[in-house]
Scaffold this motif. Structure first.
Motif, PDB file in Angstrom:
ATOM      1  N   ARG A  38      -7.874  35.240  14.193  1.00 57.18           N
ATOM      2  CA  ARG A  38      -8.731  36.490  13.858  1.00 57.18           C
ATOM      3  C   ARG A  38      -7.569  37.814  13.435  1.00 57.18           C
ATOM      4  NH1 ARG A  38     -12.836  34.975  17.384  1.00 57.18           N
ATOM      5  NH2 ARG A  38     -11.891  36.454  18.790  1.00 57.18           N
ATOM      6  N   SER A  40      -4.711  37.346  12.456  1.00 59.73           N
ATOM      7  CA  SER A  40      -3.745  36.967  11.481  1.00 59.73           C
ATOM      8  C   SER A  40      -2.312  36.785  12.054  1.00 59.73           C
ATOM      9  CB  SER A  40      -3.678  37.999  10.603  1.00 59.73           C
ATOM     10  OG  SER A  40      -4.980  37.995   9.852  1.00 59.73           O
ATOM     11  N   ARG A  63      -5.765  30.112   7.880  1.00 58.50           N
ATOM     12  CA  ARG A  63      -4.806  30.785   7.068  1.00 58.50           C
ATOM     13  C   ARG A  63      -5.041  30.968   5.516  1.00 58.50           C
ATOM     14  NH1 ARG A  63       1.817  30.801   7.117  1.00 58.50           N
ATOM     15  NH2 ARG A  63       2.148  32.670   5.914  1.00 58.50           N
ATOM     16  N   THR A  65      -7.916  30.533   4.141  1.00 65.24           N
ATOM     17  CA  THR A  65      -9.401  31.167   4.068  1.00 65.24           C
ATOM     18  C   THR A  65      -8.815  32.515   3.952  1.00 65.24           C
ATOM     19  OG1 THR A  65     -10.546  29.366   5.215  1.00 65.24           O
ATOM     20  CG2 THR A  65     -11.695  31.351   4.869  1.00 65.24           C
ATOM     21  N   ALA A  66      -8.288  33.069   4.959  1.00 62.51           N
ATOM     22  CA  ALA A  66      -7.703  34.383   4.937  1.00 62.51           C
ATOM     23  C   ALA A  66      -7.119  35.047   3.552  1.00 62.51           C
ATOM     24  CB  ALA A  66      -6.842  34.774   5.958  1.00 62.51           C
ATOM     25  N   MET A  67      -6.180  34.224   3.158  1.00 66.15           N
ATOM     26  CA  MET A  67      -5.828  34.398   1.899  1.00 66.15           C
ATOM     27  C   MET A  67      -6.804  34.430   0.580  1.00 66.15           C
ATOM     28  SD  MET A  67      -2.141  32.001   1.961  1.00 66.15           S
ATOM     29  CE  MET A  67      -1.654  32.489   0.206  1.00 66.15           C
ATOM     30  N   GLN A  69      -9.832  35.300   1.228  1.00 65.79           N
ATOM     31  CA  GLN A  69     -10.758  36.489   1.320  1.00 65.79           C
ATOM     32  C   GLN A  69     -10.010  37.846   1.281  1.00 65.79           C
ATOM     33  OE1 GLN A  69     -12.430  35.732   5.375  1.00 65.79           O
ATOM     34  NE2 GLN A  69     -13.754  34.233   4.354  1.00 65.79           N
ATOM     35  N   SER A  70      -8.729  37.855   1.031  1.00 69.93           N
ATOM     36  CA  SER A  70      -7.998  39.063   0.964  1.00 69.93           C
ATOM     37  C   SER A  70      -8.340  39.726  -0.448  1.00 69.93           C
ATOM     38  CB  SER A  70      -6.406  38.775   0.680  1.00 69.93           C
ATOM     39  OG  SER A  70      -6.239  37.861  -0.170  1.00 69.93           O
ATOM     40  N   ASP A  71      -8.217  40.950  -0.355  1.00 70.95           N
ATOM     41  CA  ASP A  71      -8.641  41.838  -1.675  1.00 70.95           C
ATOM     42  C   ASP A  71      -7.551  41.650  -2.708  1.00 70.95           C
ATOM     43  OD1 ASP A  71     -10.838  42.797  -0.328  1.00 70.95           O
ATOM     44  OD2 ASP A  71      -9.687  44.704   0.686  1.00 70.95           O
ATOM     45  N   VAL A  74      -3.500  37.330  -4.645  1.00 68.97           N
ATOM     46  CA  VAL A  74      -1.944  37.118  -3.974  1.00 68.97           C
ATOM     47  C   VAL A  74      -0.865  37.216  -4.453  1.00 68.97           C
ATOM     48  CG1 VAL A  74      -3.667  35.847  -2.409  1.00 68.97           C
ATOM     49  CG2 VAL A  74      -2.394  34.604  -3.925  1.00 68.97           C
ATOM     50  N   ALA A  78       2.895  33.645  -2.450  1.00 71.44           N
ATOM     51  CA  ALA A  78       1.765  33.168  -1.507  1.00 71.44           C
ATOM     52  C   ALA A  78       1.131  32.160  -2.232  1.00 71.44           C
ATOM     53  CB  ALA A  78       0.728  34.413  -1.423  1.00 71.44           C
ATOM     54  N   SER A 150      -9.336  41.508 -11.200  1.00 73.88           N
ATOM     55  CA  SER A 150     -10.193  41.191 -10.159  1.00 73.88           C
ATOM     56  C   SER A 150     -11.544  40.441 -10.563  1.00 73.88           C
ATOM     57  CB  SER A 150     -10.410  42.420  -9.093  1.00 73.88           C
ATOM     58  OG  SER A 150     -11.160  43.221  -9.775  1.00 73.88           O
TER      59      SER A 150
END
Length: 750
Positions: A38, A40, A63, A65-67, A69-71, A74, A78, A150
């Motif tokens: 959590r 990171s 990791r 999943t975090a990528m 969910q990033s705004d 990437v 990445a 986006s």
């Protein structure tokens, strides 16, 4: 749980007391690992997992999943990391990450999807998921989406049907077409795809898309909704935006689909038992609408006539065609309107131009006041005649000729007297056409009626010119009185008017009309006009039939007989009667000489020769009348005596006339002289001898008359001298001498 310790904690703060329950427990490895993830802190999490025997795939998945969910997107590096890490996770998780990760470029996205396809393997569910994203990516690119936009993330999971409705509401046919083409699932809701387009959408683009991509893919069950939408939209385009051409583009889609509808299978018949019936029911309903819109568009583009759909529905093609004429105010422009608008539109709808013009002209004449209809009707008659120039008789052309004749006849009937030159020209042209198509019974009847009407019009015009405009020509009883009156009218062309009247009434005779006119001319004493009229009669009535050859002779004969009767009944005395006598006798002599010339011509010209017996009777009639009427004229001219033809036929009357001549014009002067009784007889004046010859007295008869006249006037010496001359002139003719002496004795005794 023995690993957990619970306790209570009291807190007093600003006079407020609180009680908290606390728990203490020993942290398990997974919770600790989750704490690192959590935060990171992936490196520490990986080390912790390795230390506690936890699979590294959990760290890699978290990791990745975090990528995801990033705004925003990437970086390219990445993406490389993600592809490296994805190798250590499950296939389903790898496919999920690769299809959801927002890459910085289209190429990176393609790399991710290609890897996801490899990981999906033969698993249909995973492959379908990858293919769906790939298709959406292609759609996004075709729609103009940017690499680092986006909005791709939203589009990737968006409801495509909602997108279709949104693009349709914007009137963006191209984007709707892209979505429709690339995503077959949208085709189930075709009504939702097309109904959102605003009215001002480019109809050409919309119709092209519907024809090429929508209609060929429709199932029979979908046709009713689409057909209903097309019809409603077409009506709205015409009613609200006045764009019939655009409406026509839409309705035309139903006439010739780009591809036929798919063949029905037994299962489809079970699922949608009425689908094919609906198709055959709905499409024909739009056929008439298409015809209306096509006609409205044609009227607007080719003829400049703007009609709404509702107005067009209330009018027939015939009414619209006549409206193309009715909108032209100036009659001079009707020929242009007829040739460029009316006739082409009528032919477009297989209408009879001539019949339409006939109905239009009759309606215009009925609605007009006075002769206001004439310029328009004459202009249209000219158009009809132009269409018939040089035309050969056919069924269609014969009908055209009937309509032309009917309009011309009605125009003649309604024309004022005197009519215009335009009406006269139109009548003549119509008669020419009717004669050319006279083999048709109806056309022949129209020709006869037109000629009869023209004759009546000319008769009315003639009577009006003579002051009889109010005469009722239908009253045949007045024809004889009008003839009597008209024949005595002054004017050089009266005879032609008289003949026009005679030809209008079958019970009147041309011969009688000629006689009446000659009598009128004789009463005026116009000898030149008398001679000219007889010449006119001879040229007018000179035909190949014997009756025609006898007309001039009969007219002259009747005129001479009438003149003789008039002169015989005339009372002589005043100067007025002398002048009247002179006029009649002079005219009679002219008629007599003309009759003599006619007889000579018929004796010499084989073309108009008479039978010998008829010619002999004619010559006898001329000789008899020459001896009376000719003598009467000479007596009037040379002797100033008015002697009727009847008197010249009586010997006693002629003797009395001669005695009067001798007394008044010769011997009377001697009787008034005192020496007259002793005077000898002078020579008889040549003038006296000529007058005696006109009275049919021979020389001896004249001498006897002179002797008697001398005795009556007591001119005895002259009487003895004349008696001596009588004796000397006897020359052996004793009976004559005795009769002469006896006459002298009677004279002496008297």
């Amino acid at each position: 749980d023995v690993t957990t310790v619970l306790f209570a904690e009291g807190v007093a703060d600003a006079g407020v007391q609180r009680l908290f329950l606390r728990r203490l427990h020993e942290a398990v490895p997974m919770e600790r690992l989750d704490h690192f993830l959590r935060a990171s802190r992936f490196a520490e999490a990986l080390a912790f997992a390795d230390a506690h025997g936890i699979s590294a795939a959990v760290v890699y998945h978290r990791r990745l999943t975090a990528m995801v969910q990033s705004d925003g997107a990437v970086s390219e590096s990445a993406v490389d990391v993600a592809l490296e890490l994805a190798q250590h996770i499950e296939d389903e998780d790898a496919v999920d990450v690769c299809t959801r990760l927002l890459a910085p470029s289209l190429n990176d996205t393609i790399r991710l999807l290609a890897y996801a396809r490899r990981r999906a393997g033969a698993e249909n569910r995973l492959r379908k998921r990858v293919e769906d994203v790939e298709r959406r990516l292609g759609t996004w690119s075709a729609l103009g989406g940017q690499d680092r936009d986006s909005a791709w993330a939203e589009f990737r999971v968006a409801d495509l049907a909602a997108n279709v409705r949104a693009y349709a509401a914007q009137g963006d046919v191209a984007r709707v077409a892209v979505l429709w083409r690339r995503h077959a699932g949208l085709r189930r809701d075709v009504a939702g795809a097309v109904q959102g387009f605003p009215l001002d959408t480019d109809s050409a683009a919309l119709a092209a898309w519907l024809r090429a991509e929508v209609l060929p893919t429709l199932q029979p069950a979908q046709w009713p909704a689409v057909v209903a939408w097309i019809e409603q939209r077409a009506r709205a385009l015409e009613a609200r935006l006045q764009r019939p051409a655009d409406a026509l583009q839409l309705v035309a889609l139903l006439d010739h689909p780009a591809q036929p509808a798919p063949a029905l299978t037994p299962q489809q018949l079970v699922d949608t038992p009425r689908s094919s019936a609906r198709l055959s029911h709905f499409v024909p309903e739009c056929v008439f609408l298409r015809q209306q819109l096509a006609d409205i568009a044609h009227l607007h583009s080719a003829h400049g006539l703007v009609l709404t759909l509702d107005a067009h529905a209330q009018l027939s093609y015939s009414a619209i065609a006549t409206a193309l004429l009715d909108r032209v105010v100036a009659p001079e422009l009707l020929s242009v309107a007829y040739a460029e608008h009316f006739a082409p539109y009528a032919r477009r709808h297989a209408l009879d131009c001539a019949e339409l013009v006939h109905a239009y002209c009759i309606a215009d004449m009925d609605a007009s006041v006075g002769g206001a209809w004439e310029p328009r009707v004459l202009a249209l008659l000219s158009c009809l005649h132009s269409d018939m120039s040089g035309a050969q008789p056919t069924a269609a052309r014969t009908g055209h000729a009937r309509a032309l004749g009917a309009v011309a006849l009605e125009a003649m009937r309604r024309s004022a007297i005197p009519w215009s030159s335009g009406v006269d020209e139109a009548a003549q042209k119509a008669l020419e056409v009717l004669d050319r198509f006279g083999s048709d019974d109806e056309v022949a009847v129209l020709a006869r009626e037109a000629r009869e009407q023209l004759r009546l019009m000319r008769l009315k015009r003639m009577l009006r010119a003579h002051g009889l405009g109010d005469a009722h020509i239908s009253d045949t009883r007045m024809a004889g009185a009008v003839l009597q009156w008209l024949a005595r009218r002054p004017g050089a062309d009266v005879m032609r008017d008289v003949l026009q009247l005679v030809d209008a009434y079958h019970h009147l005779s041309r011969t009688a009309a000629y006689v009446l006119r000659l009598q009128a001319l004789c009463e005026t004493g116009d000898t030149d006009a008398v001679a000219a009229l007889i010449g006119f009669i001879d040229s007018e009535e000179h035909g190949v039939q014997p009756v025609a050859r006898l007309v001039p002779l009969e007219v002259a004969r009747r005129t001479l007989c009438w003149t003789r009767d008039l002169l015989d009944s005339m009372a002589f005395g005043a100067d007025a009667s002398r002048e009247l006598f002179r006029r009649h006798v002079a005219s009679a002599v002219v008629v007599l000489r003309a009759l003599e010339a006619l007889a000579a011509r018929r004796a010499e010209d084989p073309a108009c020769a008479l039978a010998p017996a008829e010619l002999a009777r004619l010559r006898t009639f001329v000789a008899v009348n020459d001896s009376t009427l000719g003598a009467a004229w000479q007596l009037l001219e040379d002797g100033g005596l008015m002697v009727s033809p009847g008197e010249l036929d009586q010997p006693s009357a002629r003797a009395q006339i001669l005695a009067d001549i001798l007394r008044q014009q010769w011997l009377g002067a001697y009787a008034d002289d005192a020496r007259g009784a002793a005077l000898g007889l002078p020579m008889v004046p040549p003038r006296i001898r000529a007058l005696a010859a006109m009275l049919r007295f021979s020389e001896p008869q004249l001498n006897v008359a002179v002797t008697l006249a001398c005795l009556r006037l007591r001119l005895f010496t002259m009487a003895l001298d004349m008696s001596q001359q009588l004796v000397d002139a006897v020359d052996g003719d004793l009976p004559y001498a005795l009769r002469a002496l006896a006459a002298c004795e009677r004279g002496v005794a008297a």
